[in-house]
Structures are given as structure tokens and as C-alpha cells.
Motif scaffolding. Structure first.
Motif, PDB file in Angstrom:
ATOM      1  N   GLY A 127      12.724  17.053 -18.010  1.00  0.00           N
ATOM      2  CA  GLY A 127      13.459  17.215 -19.250  1.00  0.00           C
ATOM      3  C   GLY A 127      13.912  15.922 -19.880  1.00  0.00           C
ATOM      4  O   GLY A 127      14.508  15.930 -20.957  1.00  0.00           O
ATOM      5  N   ARG A 128      13.672  14.766 -19.234  1.00  0.00           N
ATOM      6  CA  ARG A 128      14.116  13.484 -19.788  1.00  0.00           C
ATOM      7  C   ARG A 128      13.008  12.759 -20.549  1.00  0.00           C
ATOM      8  O   ARG A 128      13.148  11.614 -20.908  1.00  0.00           O
ATOM      9  N   GLU A 129      11.885  13.387 -20.741  1.00  0.00           N
ATOM     10  CA  GLU A 129      10.801  12.834 -21.549  1.00  0.00           C
ATOM     11  C   GLU A 129      10.305  13.913 -22.494  1.00  0.00           C
ATOM     12  O   GLU A 129      10.443  15.101 -22.214  1.00  0.00           O
ATOM     13  N   ILE A 130       9.735  13.479 -23.591  1.00  0.00           N
ATOM     14  CA  ILE A 130       9.131  14.409 -24.528  1.00  0.00           C
ATOM     15  C   ILE A 130       7.729  13.925 -24.851  1.00  0.00           C
ATOM     16  O   ILE A 130       7.520  12.740 -25.128  1.00  0.00           O
ATOM     17  N   HIS A 131       6.763  14.833 -24.748  1.00  0.00           N
ATOM     18  CA  HIS A 131       5.362  14.529 -25.023  1.00  0.00           C
ATOM     19  C   HIS A 131       4.996  15.147 -26.369  1.00  0.00           C
ATOM     20  O   HIS A 131       5.214  16.347 -26.580  1.00  0.00           O
ATOM     21  N   VAL A 132       4.447  14.368 -27.263  1.00  0.00           N
ATOM     22  CA  VAL A 132       4.100  14.860 -28.592  1.00  0.00           C
ATOM     23  C   VAL A 132       2.722  14.377 -29.020  1.00  0.00           C
ATOM     24  O   VAL A 132       2.218  13.374 -28.513  1.00  0.00           O
ATOM     25  N   SER A 133       2.134  15.111 -29.940  1.00  0.00           N
ATOM     26  CA  SER A 133       0.873  14.719 -30.560  1.00  0.00           C
ATOM     27  C   SER A 133       1.111  14.526 -32.050  1.00  0.00           C
ATOM     28  O   SER A 133       1.902  15.252 -32.653  1.00  0.00           O
ATOM     29  N   GLY A 134       0.452  13.574 -32.616  1.00  0.00           N
ATOM     30  CA  GLY A 134       0.566  13.332 -34.056  1.00  0.00           C
ATOM     31  C   GLY A 134      -0.800  13.088 -34.660  1.00  0.00           C
ATOM     32  O   GLY A 134      -1.679  12.537 -34.002  1.00  0.00           O
ATOM     33  N   ALA A 135      -1.002  13.528 -35.880  1.00  0.00           N
ATOM     34  CA  ALA A 135      -2.285  13.339 -36.554  1.00  0.00           C
ATOM     35  C   ALA A 135      -2.064  12.977 -38.015  1.00  0.00           C
ATOM     36  O   ALA A 135      -1.056  13.357 -38.606  1.00  0.00           O
ATOM     37  N   ALA A 136      -3.008  12.244 -38.572  1.00  0.00           N
ATOM     38  CA  ALA A 136      -2.927  11.870 -39.984  1.00  0.00           C
ATOM     39  C   ALA A 136      -4.336  11.690 -40.536  1.00  0.00           C
ATOM     40  O   ALA A 136      -5.267  11.376 -39.780  1.00  0.00           O
ATOM     41  N   GLU A 137      -4.468  11.900 -41.822  1.00  0.00           N
ATOM     42  CA  GLU A 137      -5.749  11.703 -42.507  1.00  0.00           C
ATOM     43  C   GLU A 137      -5.485  11.011 -43.841  1.00  0.00           C
ATOM     44  O   GLU A 137      -4.635  11.453 -44.608  1.00  0.00           O
ATOM     45  N   LEU A 138      -6.192   9.910 -44.089  1.00  0.00           N
ATOM     46  CA  LEU A 138      -6.053   9.161 -45.335  1.00  0.00           C
ATOM     47  C   LEU A 138      -7.433   8.901 -45.929  1.00  0.00           C
ATOM     48  O   LEU A 138      -8.448   8.983 -45.221  1.00  0.00           O
TER      49      LEU A 138
END
Length: 256
Positions: free
Chosen positions: A43-54
């Protein structure tokens, strides 16, 4: 030409700590040895994904002008072509603001039967597409069928593509950080420093499927050519952020 950068499409997800049996050592930051993918403090870390398109439209266009002359005398053939070459070069410089380094001329002289044939090709590179159209329209009006102007070839400079790649990478990382921040706030937590940032995927393509119309090249409009030459870049990032402890959060609150 300025980059055309539509709003990035982003996503992020919170990944819960995995459960399993001990395994081999794992040296990833914040992960307990012997438990691959396990959090040292659940619970002391957070895993995330991020995406972008330009995307970025082309910033250069190359126009090629063909001209030729066939005369009984060699001097007459050369003079006819040279005179039109000078006129085209002068027009590009005065109406298009083109410097000599953006103009390339090739010539070919030959003898056919009892006549002499002089052919020339002048390539002009434009960065201002409005001036490009003005120059081409003017040459068609003044020189008529004595020249053949090919449709413009649009492309990107290396600097434009490099800038686009960096921007989409930063946008994807920023979206991951933003989502992690929002999730932490939802649970009354404070987001800490990044422990891991990894690019999962990067894709590049030119134009879109609906823009690639199957038709003779001469019938494709200028806007269609610009759309087909537009470059798109997408990036997907994975990031792990620390969740600050109670003490750190209180200290941060006092500072604010």
C-alpha cells in the motif's frame, strides 16, 4: 511550421500488490527481495500507466519545375531554357523569400536527330506553404505550358520529429503522474517521488487510414496531401511512485 498538438488521450490505473510465494531476488526499488513484484510495505507504492498521442503537420514542401526546349541550334535551345530558369529563380526569391540554398538546378543537354534538346529541373524547398502556392500560381499564369510544375512533396525536418517524440513522451509521463496524484488524493494520501518510469511502447505513423484516398496523385487536393503527410506519435509509459508516510505528509502539510 508550428506543431499541431491535439489534447493528449491519457489513461492510468492503480495496480494492487500481487500475492504469491517467495522467489528469486529482485533489485527493483522499494520491492522486497525474494518476492518478485511484491511491495516492501503493502500500500505504500502506486503503479500507474499513462498514454499520450500527438501529431505534427509537415514543415517543408518541395516543388519541382520541369522545362525543356528543342531547337535546330544548340545555342537557341540553351538560351530558351536558361531564360526561363532565371525567371523562375527570381520569382521564388522575390515572391517566396527563397534563398539560394533552397534551390537546386539540374540540366541535361542532348542531340536528337537534327535538333538539340535542352532539359532542366529546378527543385525549390518552401517552409511557408502560403508563399509556395503564390509562387506556383504565378508561374503557371506567366509561363503557361512552357513549364510543368509537379505537386508539392510535403515532409518533416529531423528537428520537428525529434521534438514531437520528446513531447509525447513527457505528456505520457505527465498523465501517469497526474492520475497517481488524483488517486492518492482520493484516499487521503500524498504522492511521493517516482521509483520507476519505463516506456512500454512508442508508435509512429503518417496520416490516417481514412485520409489515404486511392486516386491519381494529380487529383489529390493540397489539404489531403497535408493530412496524408501529418505524422502521429503515441507513447505508453509505466510508472511506480512512492506514497509518502504519515510523518512526511504532516511535515508537507506544515510547510504548506
Amino acid at each position: 511550421m508550428p506543431l499541431s498538438l491535439p489534447p493528449a488521450r491519457v489513461f492510468a490505473e492503480l495496480v494492487p500488490p500481487p500475492v504469491g510465494t517467495p522467489g528469486s531476488e529482485n533489485d527493483s526499488p522499494g520491492i522486497k527481495k525474494g518476492f518478485p513484484g511484491f511491495l516492501q510495505q503493502p500500500g505504500r507504492e502506486i503503479h500507474v500507466s499513462g498514454a499520450a498521442e500527438l501529431s505534427a503537420g509537415p514543415d517543408r514542401a518541395k516543388v519541382t519545375v520541369h522545362l525543356k526546349s528543342k531547337k535546330a541550334e544548340a545555342c537557341a535551345a540553351r538560351t530558351s531554357v536558361s531564360r526561363r530558369l532565371d525567371y523562375i529563380t527570381q520569382t521564388a526569391r522575390q515572391r517566396g523569400g527563397i534563398s539560394e540554398e533552397n534551390v537546386t538546378v539540374t540540366k541535361n543537354f542532348s542531340r536528337i536527330d537534327n535538333a538539340y534538346k535542352m532539359e532542366a529541373e529546378i527543385c525549390i524547398t518552401f517552409s511557408d506553404f502560403g508563399k509556395m502556392q503564390d509562387v506556383c500560381n504565378f508561374l503557371v499564369e506567366k509561363l503557361d505550358s512552357s513549364v510543368i510544375i509537379s505537386p508539392p512533396h510535403f515532409y518533416h525536418t529531423v528537428e520537428t520529429i525529434d521534438t514531437l517524440r520528446r513531447q509525447v513522451c513527457l505528456a505520457a509521463v505527465g498523465s501517469a503522474q497526474q492520475k497517481a496524484q488524483e488517486v492518492c488524493q482520493l484516499f487521503g494520501q500524498s504522492l511521493g517521488k517516482p521509483l520507476l518510469i519505463r516506456e512500454e511502447e512508442m508508435k509512429e505513423w503518417e496520416g490516417s487510414l481514412e485520409n489515404h484516398i486511392i486516386s491519381p496523385s494529380d487529383s489529390v487536393s493540397l489539404q489531403q496531401r497535408l493530412q496524408n503527410a501529418t505524422v502521429y506519435v503515441s507513447s505508453k509509459m509505466f510508472a511506480v511512485f512512492e506514497i509518502k508516510g504519515e510523518k512526511k505528509r504532516k511535515q508537507a502539510a506544515l510547510k504548506n
